[in-house]
Design an enzyme around this catalytic site. Structure first.
Site, short mmCIF file in Angstrom:
data_model
loop_
_atom_site.label_atom_id
_atom_site.label_comp_id
_atom_site.label_asym_id
_atom_site.label_seq_id
_atom_site.Cartn_x
_atom_site.Cartn_y
_atom_site.Cartn_z
N GLU A 33 0.85 -1.19 0.00
CA GLU A 33 0.00 0.00 0.00
C GLU A 33 0.88 1.23 0.00
O GLU A 33 1.75 1.38 0.87
CB GLU A 33 -0.90 0.03 1.23
CG GLU A 33 -1.78 1.29 1.29
CD GLU A 33 -2.53 1.45 2.60
OE1 GLU A 33 -3.67 1.96 2.57
OE2 GLU A 33 -1.97 1.08 3.65
N TRP A 34 0.66 2.13 -0.96
CA TRP A 34 1.37 3.41 -0.94
C TRP A 34 0.49 4.44 -0.28
O TRP A 34 -0.55 4.81 -0.81
CB TRP A 34 1.76 3.86 -2.35
CG TRP A 34 2.57 5.15 -2.33
CD1 TRP A 34 3.31 5.62 -1.28
CD2 TRP A 34 2.73 6.09 -3.39
NE1 TRP A 34 3.92 6.82 -1.62
CE2 TRP A 34 3.58 7.12 -2.90
CE3 TRP A 34 2.24 6.16 -4.68
CZ2 TRP A 34 3.93 8.22 -3.69
CZ3 TRP A 34 2.59 7.25 -5.47
CH2 TRP A 34 3.44 8.27 -4.98
N ARG A 35 0.92 4.91 0.90
CA ARG A 35 0.25 6.00 1.60
C ARG A 35 0.80 7.31 1.06
O ARG A 35 1.68 7.93 1.65
CB ARG A 35 0.46 5.86 3.11
CG ARG A 35 -0.39 4.80 3.77
CD ARG A 35 -1.85 5.20 3.84
NE ARG A 35 -2.01 6.47 4.54
CZ ARG A 35 -2.17 6.57 5.86
NH1 ARG A 35 -2.22 5.47 6.61
NH2 ARG A 35 -2.31 7.75 6.43
N GLU A 55 -9.39 11.26 9.05
CA GLU A 55 -9.28 9.87 9.48
C GLU A 55 -7.84 9.39 9.45
O GLU A 55 -7.55 8.25 9.09
CB GLU A 55 -10.18 8.97 8.62
CG GLU A 55 -11.67 9.23 8.85
CD GLU A 55 -12.57 8.13 8.34
OE1 GLU A 55 -12.07 7.07 7.92
OE2 GLU A 55 -13.80 8.33 8.36
N HIS A 75 -12.32 4.83 9.67
CA HIS A 75 -11.25 4.76 10.67
C HIS A 75 -11.61 5.62 11.87
O HIS A 75 -12.07 6.75 11.72
CB HIS A 75 -9.92 5.27 10.09
CG HIS A 75 -9.52 4.61 8.81
ND1 HIS A 75 -10.05 4.97 7.59
CD2 HIS A 75 -8.66 3.59 8.56
CE1 HIS A 75 -9.52 4.21 6.64
NE2 HIS A 75 -8.68 3.37 7.20
N LYS A 125 -13.90 -1.84 4.59
CA LYS A 125 -12.82 -1.78 5.59
C LYS A 125 -13.23 -0.91 6.78
O LYS A 125 -13.84 0.15 6.60
CB LYS A 125 -11.55 -1.20 4.97
CG LYS A 125 -10.39 -1.06 5.95
CD LYS A 125 -9.21 -0.32 5.33
CE LYS A 125 -8.11 -0.10 6.36
NZ LYS A 125 -7.03 0.78 5.85
N ARG A 185 -5.10 -8.53 14.23
CA ARG A 185 -4.23 -8.60 13.05
C ARG A 185 -3.75 -10.03 12.80
O ARG A 185 -3.44 -10.41 11.68
CB ARG A 185 -3.04 -7.66 13.23
CG ARG A 185 -3.44 -6.20 13.38
CD ARG A 185 -2.23 -5.30 13.54
NE ARG A 185 -2.62 -3.91 13.75
CZ ARG A 185 -2.89 -3.03 12.79
NH1 ARG A 185 -2.83 -3.42 11.52
NH2 ARG A 185 -3.21 -1.79 13.07
N SER A 223 2.20 2.23 9.46
CA SER A 223 1.25 3.24 8.99
C SER A 223 0.09 3.40 9.94
O SER A 223 -0.75 4.28 9.76
CB SER A 223 0.73 2.88 7.59
OG SER A 223 0.03 1.65 7.62
N GLN A 233 0.74 -2.38 14.35
CA GLN A 233 1.14 -3.29 13.28
C GLN A 233 2.30 -4.18 13.75
O GLN A 233 3.16 -3.75 14.50
CB GLN A 233 1.53 -2.50 12.03
CG GLN A 233 0.32 -1.88 11.33
CD GLN A 233 0.71 -1.02 10.14
OE1 GLN A 233 1.88 -0.73 9.93
NE2 GLN A 233 -0.27 -0.60 9.37
#
Length: 257
Positions: A51-53, A91, A148, A175, A218, A237, A241
């Protein structure tokens, strides 16, 4: 055996909603060089998705520079599936970006063919979402609609309703991520996930309880119906995590076919 999605999403050979949850690593570098360094390092770890934030990159408000970097990024990661996320500041976005500017960036990124999935928040409203959905369908890009909450975990009915809202708004993947204030909040999120999977949600889901208390979501969220989990890349991110190797080891036990 885990609860699989009725509908599955396939991007570049990766099956979202299948027999095993997929692991995604985030790219959160703030400069062109750090993004590309992260991409090379993380692609070598062979996660299921990246994932590119882009909201964390200093180039985010320069659309042409972002698209150029996106092209270079694709060259680094080859055929690995890529989620493109420009998170709204409300968010957890790292940069406050004007609504129209975000929309234009999403549309331009999808048109390049270098993006497989985009993540858009439900709070953007139906008009914004519909504009993204139309361009996503035209470019064969899948759509995550997300919610979120970095402060608390709302009630189970609220979380359930958010997943339903995402599906009804046209999400390919629904999500939600919420911050627990105790372990009971983690159970609330997992219960909402289980209820949604068994009652109404047919598309793949991503449900995350953040922070240290939420780490179990997770690891084991896939048993309840969550289809993607996020691990630490070179930088996290979101809170809680887990490093890829540790996460993959536990998943080998939980989701052994």
């Amino acid at each position: 055996m885990r609860q699989q999605s009725i509908l599955q999403v396939v991007v570049r050979g990766a099956v979202i909603g299948g027999p095993r949850p997929l692991i995604c690593l985030p790219l959160v570098g703030d400069t062109r060089d750090t993004v590309l360094h992260e991409a090379r390092e993380l692609a070598a770890l062979r996660p299921d998705l990246l994932e590119w934030r882009v909201d964390g990159c200093e180039l985010v408000e320069n659309r042409e520079a972002c698209l150029s970097l996106l092209q270079e990024l694709r060259g680094c990661i080859g055929d690995m599936p890529l989620i493109f996320t420009c998170r709204i500041d409300l968010e957890g976005g790292m940069t406050k970006i004007a609504r129209e500017q975000r929309l234009e960036l999403f549309v331009a990124a999808m048109a390049t063919g270098n993006v497989d999935i985009v993540d858009v928040e439900l709070c953007n409203g139906l008009q914004f979402i519909q504009a993204i959905k139309e361009r996503a369908q035209a470019n064969n890009v899948k759509l995550i609609l997300s919610y979120h909450n970095f402060t608390e975990t709302p009630s189970e009915p609220f979380l359930y309703a958010k997943l339903v809202e995402a599906q009804n708004a046209g999400a390919d993947i629904a999500k939600l991520a919420a911050m627990p204030n105790n372990y009971g909040d983690v159970l609330t999120l997992l219960s909402a996930t289980n209820k949604a999977r068994n009652e109404i949600i047919q598309c793949p889901m991503v449900t995350i309880s953040m922070g240290a208390e939420g780490a179990i979501s997770r690891l084991a969220g896939g048993l309840f119906g969550s289809d993607i989990t996020f691990a630490v890349g070179l930088q996290p991110s979101a809170p809680g995590q887990i490093p890829l190797q540790a996460l993959a080891g536990v998943m080998d036990v939980l989701y052994k076919e």
